[in-house]
Design a protein around this motif. Sequence first.
Motif, PDB file in Angstrom:
ATOM      1  N   GLY A 274    -122.270  20.360  60.278  1.00 22.44           N
ATOM      2  CA  GLY A 274    -123.623  19.858  60.414  1.00 22.44           C
ATOM      3  C   GLY A 274    -123.671  18.355  60.258  1.00 22.44           C
ATOM      4  N   PHE A 275    -124.655  17.736  60.878  1.00 23.20           N
ATOM      5  CA  PHE A 275    -124.844  16.304  60.719  1.00 23.20           C
ATOM      6  C   PHE A 275    -126.321  15.985  60.929  1.00 23.20           C
ATOM      7  N   CYS A 276    -126.692  14.782  60.589  1.00 21.16           N
ATOM      8  CA  CYS A 276    -128.099  14.393  60.530  1.00 21.16           C
ATOM      9  C   CYS A 276    -128.389  13.313  61.565  1.00 21.16           C
ATOM     10  N   GLY A 277    -129.569  13.395  62.158  1.00 22.92           N
ATOM     11  CA  GLY A 277    -130.045  12.363  63.060  1.00 22.92           C
ATOM     12  C   GLY A 277    -131.221  11.634  62.439  1.00 22.92           C
ATOM     13  N   ASP A 278    -131.891  10.824  63.259  1.00 21.53           N
ATOM     14  CA  ASP A 278    -133.026  10.060  62.745  1.00 21.53           C
ATOM     15  C   ASP A 278    -134.184  10.964  62.347  1.00 21.53           C
ATOM     16  N   ASP A 279    -134.433  12.004  63.160  1.00 21.66           N
ATOM     17  CA  ASP A 279    -135.561  12.890  62.876  1.00 21.66           C
ATOM     18  C   ASP A 279    -135.222  14.350  63.143  1.00 21.66           C
ATOM     19  N   SER A 280    -133.931  14.686  63.169  1.00 20.76           N
ATOM     20  CA  SER A 280    -133.519  16.062  63.453  1.00 20.76           C
ATOM     21  C   SER A 280    -132.291  16.423  62.631  1.00 20.76           C
ATOM     22  N   LEU A 281    -132.091  17.726  62.467  1.00 19.05           N
ATOM     23  CA  LEU A 281    -130.897  18.268  61.839  1.00 19.05           C
ATOM     24  C   LEU A 281    -130.063  18.931  62.919  1.00 19.05           C
ATOM     25  N   TYR A 282    -128.754  18.727  62.881  1.00 19.32           N
ATOM     26  CA  TYR A 282    -127.880  19.183  63.943  1.00 19.32           C
ATOM     27  C   TYR A 282    -126.804  20.115  63.391  1.00 19.32           C
ATOM     28  N   LEU A 283    -126.490  21.147  64.180  1.00 22.52           N
ATOM     29  CA  LEU A 283    -125.394  22.057  63.851  1.00 22.52           C
ATOM     30  C   LEU A 283    -124.509  22.204  65.086  1.00 22.52           C
ATOM     31  N   LEU A 284    -123.199  22.134  64.870  1.00 27.26           N
ATOM     32  CA  LEU A 284    -122.230  22.309  65.944  1.00 27.26           C
ATOM     33  C   LEU A 284    -121.270  23.419  65.530  1.00 27.26           C
ATOM     34  N   PRO A 327    -135.767  19.686  65.128  1.00 22.68           N
ATOM     35  CA  PRO A 327    -136.578  18.557  64.656  1.00 22.68           C
ATOM     36  C   PRO A 327    -137.068  18.797  63.231  1.00 22.68           C
ATOM     37  N   LEU A 328    -137.233  17.711  62.503  1.00 25.47           N
ATOM     38  CA  LEU A 328    -137.636  17.790  61.104  1.00 25.47           C
ATOM     39  C   LEU A 328    -138.965  18.499  60.935  1.00 25.47           C
ATOM     40  N   HIS A 341    -140.123   7.618  49.384  1.00 32.43           N
ATOM     41  CA  HIS A 341    -139.547   7.101  50.631  1.00 32.43           C
ATOM     42  C   HIS A 341    -138.458   7.987  51.215  1.00 32.43           C
ATOM     43  N   GLU A 342    -138.181   9.151  50.611  1.00 32.29           N
ATOM     44  CA  GLU A 342    -137.126  10.022  51.130  1.00 32.29           C
ATOM     45  C   GLU A 342    -137.590  11.475  51.115  1.00 32.29           C
ATOM     46  N   LEU A 343    -137.105  12.221  52.116  1.00 32.27           N
ATOM     47  CA  LEU A 343    -137.390  13.651  52.214  1.00 32.27           C
ATOM     48  C   LEU A 343    -136.075  14.379  52.472  1.00 32.27           C
ATOM     49  N   GLN A 344    -135.749  15.332  51.595  1.00 32.33           N
ATOM     50  CA  GLN A 344    -134.529  16.124  51.765  1.00 32.33           C
ATOM     51  C   GLN A 344    -134.911  17.468  52.365  1.00 32.33           C
ATOM     52  N   ALA A 345    -134.259  17.827  53.469  1.00 33.31           N
ATOM     53  CA  ALA A 345    -134.579  19.060  54.183  1.00 33.31           C
ATOM     54  C   ALA A 345    -133.278  19.757  54.594  1.00 33.31           C
ATOM     55  N   ARG A 346    -133.415  21.041  54.936  1.00 34.50           N
ATOM     56  CA  ARG A 346    -132.242  21.800  55.369  1.00 34.50           C
ATOM     57  C   ARG A 346    -132.657  22.860  56.376  1.00 34.50           C
ATOM     58  N   ARG A 366    -127.920  20.121  55.413  1.00 33.97           N
ATOM     59  CA  ARG A 366    -128.836  19.362  54.551  1.00 33.97           C
ATOM     60  C   ARG A 366    -128.845  17.903  54.967  1.00 33.97           C
ATOM     61  N   CYS A 367    -130.030  17.350  55.056  1.00 33.32           N
ATOM     62  CA  CYS A 367    -130.165  15.953  55.444  1.00 33.32           C
ATOM     63  C   CYS A 367    -131.227  15.290  54.574  1.00 33.32           C
ATOM     64  N   THR A 368    -131.025  14.008  54.316  1.00 31.99           N
ATOM     65  CA  THR A 368    -132.010  13.199  53.616  1.00 31.99           C
ATOM     66  C   THR A 368    -132.557  12.167  54.603  1.00 31.99           C
TER      67      THR A 368
END
Length: 613
Positions: A274-284, A327-328, A341-346, A366-368
Amino acid sequence: IDNMPIESIKATVFYKQRWLILLVDSSTACPVGPAILAGDQLVWPTPRILAPLVFPANITADRVTMGIDGKFLDDDTLEKRGYELYVNISVIAISIPVGAEGGLSKSHVLDNTYGIVYSIHLLLEHQWLDHLQELTQHRVYRLASTPFIPRIPRVIDTDISDPKEHFNITVGPFLPDVELVSIRVANRNLSVDDLKRHGYNIYPAVFPNGTADFIIELVVGAPFVTQQYLHDDIRRYILNMTLIFNVLPDDELFTLPVIRTVDVHDVVLPVMVGFCGDDSLYLLMQHGNLDHYWLPCVADQLLSFELAQMYGYMTLENGTHFSLAVPLSSPGVVHEEISLHELQARIDFSLKDNQTLEVYSSFSVRCTFFIPHEEVLVCFQNGTVAVSVQSTITLPDIDVRKLVLRDPTCGPREQDEMKALFVFDINSCGTVGRFMKDFIVYENEISYPKETIPVDFPVITRDPDYRCENHMETYVTTFHPVITKHVKNPSSLKRFEVQTIASNNSGGLQGLIYIHCNVAVCDLTNPGVTCGRRCAPSKRGGRTINHSAQELQSTVSSGPINILTVTPSPGRKETSDEARWKLSWVVLLAVGAAVLASVLLLAVMYAVKSRHH
């Protein structure tokens, strides 16, 4: 005789001559008892002495011989075939091994159970001499048969290779009168030829004694072989088939189930990152070799094409890899922690067994996310709500430290100059819940305590309780005639135009605004009173309007006014004067209507007051 049944005929033959009568005893007897199955031996017992024929005391010598099919056999043949002849004082017995040469084995079916019946034609001869030295020969021909003997075929897998790659199923033995007609797999009846076309190798293996086994060979991954993932890299192959046999020539059908399993270390597991983008969470996910047995799920929901479209997921499949972008703001995203100023999501991704829906594997991304300027509203699974508010949601900017919820004791948990974060439970801070179909909607309000803005602090705001003064003295008040048929005596009315301040924004003032004006009506015939403005210096160097005591004053408010953006023609930029005059005409329309009524009211009041004086 000795509990062995016999049938006898008592007969006497009379021979008559002229002076002589001869009586001849022609009696006979036959043993009729059945053969007995004793283990794997077919035994036929008979009485040694048949009383209707002879008395034991009269026998001086006897001899017993046997054979089959009406022919006597010598001792060597009897020994070779395993035949036995037993003679004691009262019984003669023949013992034949079941299935021995000289007999006949026939397949039969009883209650879907395969078995055989063995039959043989026996010959028994008994000779004896009586006390008169006369020789008597007694022969018996008998068809001896076994009862139905179950013969449960054995089912074995002769392939013992490791790692195992094949099933080598041996089923049997069967008599030659049995044929394999079809095999039922996956709820389908397929002929032997059909399965051969699917890669199955099926053939009989015949033994010297005439019996045969049926051999079924196939690779572990052949069609109709069920596969089941166990754990790690172990896959279980399950061969489940039903063999259908026929007994010739009677057409007696019977079935035999064959179930064999083997566990093989041949699973290539999928690899997920998994990896994080600017406004999305990604799974490969890199595919393994068992993915077609699993169902992909996001947040415990089956990831179908329809779900992806409805929730705004982006999926991509190239044969070797599968990618998912969430998308987030999409459903299925779990918000875990939030700060100013931060939001942690999964997102929770899982693979489930396509039959049992048991979770095989799960993976979380998981991304912040950095959210310095965004306003967010998050409902956590534990019943906590988090919401942030920007100070710039109004003009002028508000002091976010003073914001409160419905319960004024509930203020921000975190704040800075630009932003405030509220975190509260759904059962606190004045939160109200209401039902909407299948949902409960919880509501609360964020409010700013109303304050009076100082007169020396001019602002433009959406809040009608705020006041804005225009200190720009270069514009004079202009009256316009009222031309309309909707009022009486329009000539006695005037419309009021005033130039107001312009916005510092490059695009001009936009959105909803309120206009507040001080209106005064004075008597022009009074030489001591003029309607001109007399300005006195304010504390900040601006100006304030002062009216004489003879003037009637009132405050006129109008709004909200929605000022829309007008795009200039291509290649031409709008000047600041044009923007200011465009705004003036908007204000003219809004203020004119309000002032018209106010001036009329003040005029009436002024007239009444003049009469009173």
